[in-house]
Design a protein around this motif. Structure first.
Motif, PDB file in Angstrom:
ATOM      1  N   ALA A 471      36.444  50.949  30.056  1.00 34.22           N
ATOM      2  CA  ALA A 471      35.846  49.670  29.812  1.00 34.22           C
ATOM      3  C   ALA A 471      35.682  48.677  30.846  1.00 34.22           C
ATOM      4  O   ALA A 471      36.997  48.769  31.409  1.00 34.22           O
ATOM      5  N   PHE A 472      34.762  48.158  31.057  1.00 34.65           N
ATOM      6  CA  PHE A 472      34.757  46.946  32.221  1.00 34.65           C
ATOM      7  C   PHE A 472      35.913  45.975  31.875  1.00 34.65           C
ATOM      8  O   PHE A 472      36.151  45.387  30.982  1.00 34.65           O
ATOM      9  N   ASN A 473      36.920  45.920  33.015  1.00 33.92           N
ATOM     10  CA  ASN A 473      38.138  44.931  33.109  1.00 33.92           C
ATOM     11  C   ASN A 473      38.194  44.348  34.531  1.00 33.92           C
ATOM     12  O   ASN A 473      39.016  45.260  35.258  1.00 33.92           O
ATOM     13  N   TYR A 474      37.599  43.464  34.812  1.00 29.38           N
ATOM     14  CA  TYR A 474      37.736  43.151  36.561  1.00 29.38           C
ATOM     15  C   TYR A 474      39.130  43.144  36.871  1.00 29.38           C
ATOM     16  O   TYR A 474      39.335  43.716  38.096  1.00 29.38           O
ATOM     17  N   SER A 475      40.021  42.519  36.241  1.00 30.08           N
ATOM     18  CA  SER A 475      41.248  42.887  36.666  1.00 30.08           C
ATOM     19  C   SER A 475      42.013  44.092  37.005  1.00 30.08           C
ATOM     20  O   SER A 475      42.583  44.323  38.073  1.00 30.08           O
ATOM     21  N   ALA A 476      41.739  44.818  35.654  1.00 30.82           N
ATOM     22  CA  ALA A 476      42.429  46.205  36.119  1.00 30.82           C
ATOM     23  C   ALA A 476      41.701  47.068  36.891  1.00 30.82           C
ATOM     24  O   ALA A 476      42.288  47.867  37.697  1.00 30.82           O
ATOM     25  N   ILE A 477      40.271  46.795  37.206  1.00 28.16           N
ATOM     26  CA  ILE A 477      39.665  47.598  38.155  1.00 28.16           C
ATOM     27  C   ILE A 477      39.958  47.229  39.712  1.00 28.16           C
ATOM     28  O   ILE A 477      40.510  48.235  40.228  1.00 28.16           O
ATOM     29  N   ASN A 478      40.309  46.049  39.876  1.00 28.26           N
ATOM     30  CA  ASN A 478      40.726  45.568  41.166  1.00 28.26           C
ATOM     31  C   ASN A 478      42.356  46.035  41.348  1.00 28.26           C
ATOM     32  O   ASN A 478      42.857  46.297  42.371  1.00 28.26           O
ATOM     33  N   GLN A 592      45.565  41.904  31.067  1.00 24.39           N
ATOM     34  CA  GLN A 592      45.924  41.693  29.762  1.00 24.39           C
ATOM     35  C   GLN A 592      45.123  40.507  29.195  1.00 24.39           C
ATOM     36  O   GLN A 592      44.451  40.445  28.155  1.00 24.39           O
ATOM     37  N   ALA A 593      45.448  39.286  29.759  1.00 29.54           N
ATOM     38  CA  ALA A 593      44.803  38.092  28.932  1.00 29.54           C
ATOM     39  C   ALA A 593      43.472  37.644  29.942  1.00 29.54           C
ATOM     40  O   ALA A 593      42.709  36.809  29.356  1.00 29.54           O
ATOM     41  N   LEU A 594      43.351  38.173  31.047  1.00 30.60           N
ATOM     42  CA  LEU A 594      42.378  37.625  31.846  1.00 30.60           C
ATOM     43  C   LEU A 594      41.271  38.878  32.284  1.00 30.60           C
ATOM     44  O   LEU A 594      41.343  39.202  33.744  1.00 30.60           O
ATOM     45  N   THR A 595      40.624  39.395  31.592  1.00 31.40           N
ATOM     46  CA  THR A 595      39.723  40.747  31.806  1.00 31.40           C
ATOM     47  C   THR A 595      38.554  40.305  32.746  1.00 31.40           C
ATOM     48  O   THR A 595      38.052  41.215  33.515  1.00 31.40           O
ATOM     49  N   VAL A 596      38.110  39.079  32.410  1.00 30.91           N
ATOM     50  CA  VAL A 596      36.847  39.070  33.198  1.00 30.91           C
ATOM     51  C   VAL A 596      36.810  37.578  33.925  1.00 30.91           C
ATOM     52  O   VAL A 596      36.653  37.579  35.187  1.00 30.91           O
ATOM     53  N   ALA A 597      37.147  36.673  33.136  1.00 30.05           N
ATOM     54  CA  ALA A 597      36.856  35.202  33.955  1.00 30.05           C
ATOM     55  C   ALA A 597      38.471  34.549  34.379  1.00 30.05           C
ATOM     56  O   ALA A 597      39.366  34.847  33.491  1.00 30.05           O
ATOM     57  N   PHE A 598      38.584  33.839  35.306  1.00 24.09           N
ATOM     58  CA  PHE A 598      39.662  33.014  35.772  1.00 24.09           C
ATOM     59  C   PHE A 598      40.791  33.648  36.026  1.00 24.09           C
ATOM     60  O   PHE A 598      41.749  33.043  36.588  1.00 24.09           O
ATOM     61  N   ASN A 599      40.822  35.138  36.306  1.00 21.27           N
ATOM     62  CA  ASN A 599      41.760  35.855  36.818  1.00 21.27           C
ATOM     63  C   ASN A 599      42.046  35.585  38.313  1.00 21.27           C
ATOM     64  O   ASN A 599      43.267  35.446  38.888  1.00 21.27           O
ATOM     65  N   ASP A 600      40.918  35.222  39.237  1.00 23.22           N
ATOM     66  CA  ASP A 600      41.179  34.877  40.472  1.00 23.22           C
ATOM     67  C   ASP A 600      42.021  33.525  40.504  1.00 23.22           C
ATOM     68  O   ASP A 600      42.984  33.444  41.438  1.00 23.22           O
ATOM     69  N   VAL A 601      41.533  32.753  39.863  1.00 21.01           N
ATOM     70  CA  VAL A 601      42.209  31.156  39.694  1.00 21.01           C
ATOM     71  C   VAL A 601      43.734  31.371  39.478  1.00 21.01           C
ATOM     72  O   VAL A 601      44.676  30.793  40.036  1.00 21.01           O
ATOM     73  N   ASP A 602      43.753  32.242  38.340  1.00 19.80           N
ATOM     74  CA  ASP A 602      45.446  32.614  37.815  1.00 19.80           C
ATOM     75  C   ASP A 602      46.056  33.030  38.917  1.00 19.80           C
ATOM     76  O   ASP A 602      47.375  32.845  39.414  1.00 19.80           O
ATOM     77  N   LEU A 603      45.453  34.262  39.921  1.00 20.14           N
ATOM     78  CA  LEU A 603      46.033  34.649  40.865  1.00 20.14           C
ATOM     79  C   LEU A 603      46.610  33.811  42.095  1.00 20.14           C
ATOM     80  O   LEU A 603      47.629  33.612  42.506  1.00 20.14           O
ATOM     81  N   CYS A 604      45.496  33.066  42.428  1.00 18.86           N
ATOM     82  CA  CYS A 604      45.796  31.823  43.346  1.00 18.86           C
ATOM     83  C   CYS A 604      47.029  30.847  42.882  1.00 18.86           C
ATOM     84  O   CYS A 604      47.875  30.599  43.863  1.00 18.86           O
ATOM     85  N   LEU A 605      47.078  30.585  41.773  1.00 15.39           N
ATOM     86  CA  LEU A 605      48.115  29.643  41.327  1.00 15.39           C
ATOM     87  C   LEU A 605      49.453  30.176  41.214  1.00 15.39           C
ATOM     88  O   LEU A 605      50.485  29.625  41.473  1.00 15.39           O
ATOM     89  N   LYS A 606      49.405  31.631  40.830  1.00 21.96           N
ATOM     90  CA  LYS A 606      50.589  32.281  41.088  1.00 21.96           C
ATOM     91  C   LYS A 606      51.322  32.271  42.388  1.00 21.96           C
ATOM     92  O   LYS A 606      52.298  32.266  42.703  1.00 21.96           O
ATOM     93  N   ILE A 607      50.115  32.507  43.438  1.00 13.55           N
ATOM     94  CA  ILE A 607      50.635  32.573  44.902  1.00 13.55           C
ATOM     95  C   ILE A 607      51.107  31.300  45.141  1.00 13.55           C
ATOM     96  O   ILE A 607      52.012  31.295  46.027  1.00 13.55           O
ATOM     97  N   GLN A 608      50.324  30.203  44.888  1.00 15.11           N
ATOM     98  CA  GLN A 608      50.758  28.896  45.185  1.00 15.11           C
ATOM     99  C   GLN A 608      52.166  28.531  44.661  1.00 15.11           C
ATOM    100  O   GLN A 608      52.960  27.756  45.303  1.00 15.11           O
TER     101      GLN A 608
END
Length: 687
Positions: A471-478, A592-608
């Motif tokens: 099933a579509f999960n943007y985070s899992a696909i990438n 797990q928690a961000l399958t479609v939206a805000f996963n990119d923002v979360d990634l950037c904040l983890k890296i920051q």
């Protein structure tokens, strides 16, 4: 002409002429109003203080109306001839919303449920004020801007009162340095010092000045003879510069909170084009790459005396930008720990003409700063009015060989053949840097034409087809695609994008290979050549939004941010380049928690949070046909997931959402255009 009974009942008096009807009241009235006019030609409303009239919207063949909310109105004019009927009614809020809703639905042609779902989504993200604003904008695009943002800085100043702590700390020696170029201008600056609520300041005319004949030179706080004190703090001023009455107290308060501080800077305002209306410069916290692109920090800067001991004798006569560039070279790493931003306009800059500055010298000083702080060589060239563009050499050359770093460009897709093919072909044919592979990730496509195209494109030497059968999960696909890559860099790219600038990958890669850089984002445009993404600002709409959305493609943006490389806390994964090792180090996208939206923002904040800087570059430009590949977010089946993702972000990153260091706390949270906040001014922040 006839008129509605409410006009008289509300205390309005009418004056009718051939082309204008004026309504006046003895006392102001506030609230929601509906103005309805029957006329054969278009009609407009004029309110005192507005620079232009507001056209009423046609409701039928001969009826025009406008619904609006205002405070303290007592005088208005209806511009138009041959008016047959006039109705001005005051509405309760619920009825105003209801009528606005139906008026917008009629104007836009949207289905009732579609508009209702859109309003609900806005309410969840940013509350009822945003629902109201968007309905008003749809009803009459100019209305919110005219009524809310007319002379915004003056409105802000009326409400703004910096919260100042009571004394209770040991004062630091604050010395303001003003060159007495001209007696009247000197007196203006001196008077702003004499008006300070905290008397713990001193004034030094500079090492080459003689001011015995100037007013107040006998004040013991005016230092005619002075030896540079490494423990004191110095603020260079130009004659005529004025200080906020609380400047000294706020500076003392900030220095007491961080005794080892080397540089402190504040917001300021500049004279407007007409010499009257001031132009505020609301600044972010210290952003290293943003500073390299443009000096947004000076002239409101306080320096520790220890940094000034090695400066040349003419330091005090130099332009503020040159002073700052020289002083920054004295700082040791980490540079950001020694600089504080006081988010309040403490300086009102004089309207005197500044002498022309040597931009080539400033460019050379930036090269020296990059070499000292990063150990990298770069080429710095002037860009625009007062900006700079830095170019870092890539490892090797932009051809496919072992010396140049490979990039895996990850493009997830499901059917949508036309979009995906256009995206892939634009990357293959329009990208100058050639050492890349495309990882095309098929997420359960079923269209026969798409499957046939997959078979043919998979044969291309730079394309690899991957299957993600779930099933579509943007985070899992990438995350899945990154695991299949062996390249040192990965680029997340939406399938609804298309390359504009051939050197987009060179531009992003030169920054991504810098040791302290995390995620690199690109300038994305809608197909109408307006900005879709100029960086992500935290706190917009209650969580996050895109900088300068819908600005013209060639717009300079607020403080030239759309035309120069900038630091942002986050950038969109519609086009994001990052080192693969760093992506894996922080756990990739949250599937797990961000399958479609805000996963990119979360990634950037983890890296920051891991100590890296994220940045956005305008020199890498692509089109982004936003959300055409996955559908709209307002579908009922997505609502629970959307709420969960929003809650996760707010619980995980509350501090960053409350105060984005790459944005000013005094700028709007319910708009993406860097306008001044119409809400209560933020408390002064030390950041």
């Amino acid at each position: 002409m006839s008129w509605h009974a409410d006009i008289a009942r509300l205390g309005w008096q009418l004056t009718v002429t051939a082309d204008k009807t004026r309504l006046q009241r003895a006392t102001p009235i506030s609230g929601w109003f509906r103005l309805t006019v029957r006329a054969k030609k278009p009609v407009s409303l004029h309110l005192p203080g507005l620079h232009c009239d507001i056209a009423l919207q046609p409701d039928s063949a001969d009826r025009f109306l406008l619904i609006w909310h205002c405070t303290g109105v007592r005088d208005l004019s209806i511009q138009g001839a041959d008016l047959n009927h006039l109705s001005l009614q005051q509405l309760p809020a619920w009825r105003a919303y209801w009528q606005l809703f139906h008026q917008v639905r009629q104007q836009s042609g949207m289905r009732r449920q579609q508009l209702f779902d859109l309003c609900v989504a806005r309410y969840k993200r940013a509350g009822m004020p945003q629902v109201r604003r968007k309905l008003l904008e749809a009803h009459q695009p100019l209305l919110p801007a005219l009524l809310t943002y007319e002379q915004p800085y003056q409105q802000w100043q009326k409400k703004a009162q910096p919260p100042v702590a009571s004394a209770g700390f040991q004062p630091v020696s604050l010395i303001f340095v003003v060159q007495p170029d001209e007696a009247r201008q000197w007196q203006l600056s001196l008077q702003s010092l004499l008006s300070q609520t905290d008397p713990n300041w001193q004034l030094w005319p500079g090492p080459a000045a003689s001011v015995t004949t100037l007013p107040a030179a006998s004040d013991p706080r005016v230092l005619l003879q002075h030896q540079l004190d490494p423990a004191a703090y110095y603020w260079p001023l130009r004659a005529g510069d004025l200080l906020h009455p609380e400047t000294v107290r706020l500076l003392q308060q900030a220095l007491a909170a961080k005794p080892q501080l080397q540089i402190l800077y504040s917001d300021h305002d500049d004279p407007g084009f007409d010499g009257c209306e001031r132009q505020p410069q609301f600044k972010p916290a210290f952003c290293y790459d943003s500073y390299l692109s443009r000096d947004y920090i000076s002239p409101a800067v306080l320096y520790c005396g220890s940094l000034l001991q090695q400066q040349p004798a003419d330091f005090w006569q130099q332009q503020p930008a040159l002073q700052l560039a020289r002083v920054l070279l004295q700082l040791q790493e980490p540079i950001s720990d020694q600089i504080m931003h006081l988010a309040w306009p403490l300086l009102q800059r004089a309207s005197t003409i500044r002498t022309k500055i040597d931009r080539l010298l400033l460019a050379d000083l930036r090269q020296q700063l990059v070499l000292k702080q990063e150990g990298l060589s770069c080429i710095v060239k002037p860009q625009g009015a007062d900006g700079f563009r830095l170019r870092y050499p890539l490892t090797g050359t932009p051809v496919a060989n072992a010396a140049s770093p490979q990039v895996s460009i990850i493009i997830p897709t499901r059917d949508q053949l036309a979009l995906t093919r256009a995206c892939v072909e634009s990357v293959l044919t329009q990208t100058r840097y050639r050492n890349f592979e495309i990882l095309l990730v098929d997420n359960q496509s079923s269209d026969p034409d798409t499957l046939r195209w997959f078979s043919s494109i998979d044969a291309h030497p730079q394309v690899r087809l991957l299957r993600f059968d779930a099933a579509f999960n943007y985070s899992a696909i990438n995350n899945f695609a990154v695991a299949q890559s062996q390249a040192p860099f990965v680029c997340l790219l939406n399938n609804d994008t298309a390359v504009i600038s051939p050197d987009w990958l060179d531009e992003m890669l030169q920054h991504a290979q810098r040791p302290q850089i995390g995620c690199v984002g690109a300038k994305l445009l809608f197909d109408d050549n307006t900005v879709q993404h100029g960086g992500v600002v935290l706190g917009l709409w209650g969580l996050a939004g895109h900088s300068h959305k819908h600005a013209l493609a060639d717009s300079a943006g607020y403080q030239q941010r759309l035309m120069l490389v900038q630091n942002y806390s986050a950038v969109t994964a519609a086009c994001l380049l990052v080192r693969r090792a760093l992506f894996l180090q922080v756990g990739g996208l949250n599937e797990q928690a961000l399958t479609v939206a805000f996963n990119d923002v979360d990634l950037c904040l983890k890296i920051q949070a891991a100590g890296y800087r994220n940045l956005w570059t305008p020199y890498a430009a692509l089109y982004h046909f936003e959300s055409k590949s996955r559908g709209r977010e307002e579908k009922k089946k997505k609502k629970a997931r959307e709420r969960a993702e929003i809650n996760y972000m707010r619980q995980t990153w509350p501090v960053q959402i409350a105060d984005d260091p790459c944005y000013s706390p005094h700028l709007a949270r319910l708009r993406e255009d860097y306008s001044i906040s119409a809400d209560e001014p933020a408390a002064v922040l030390q950041r």
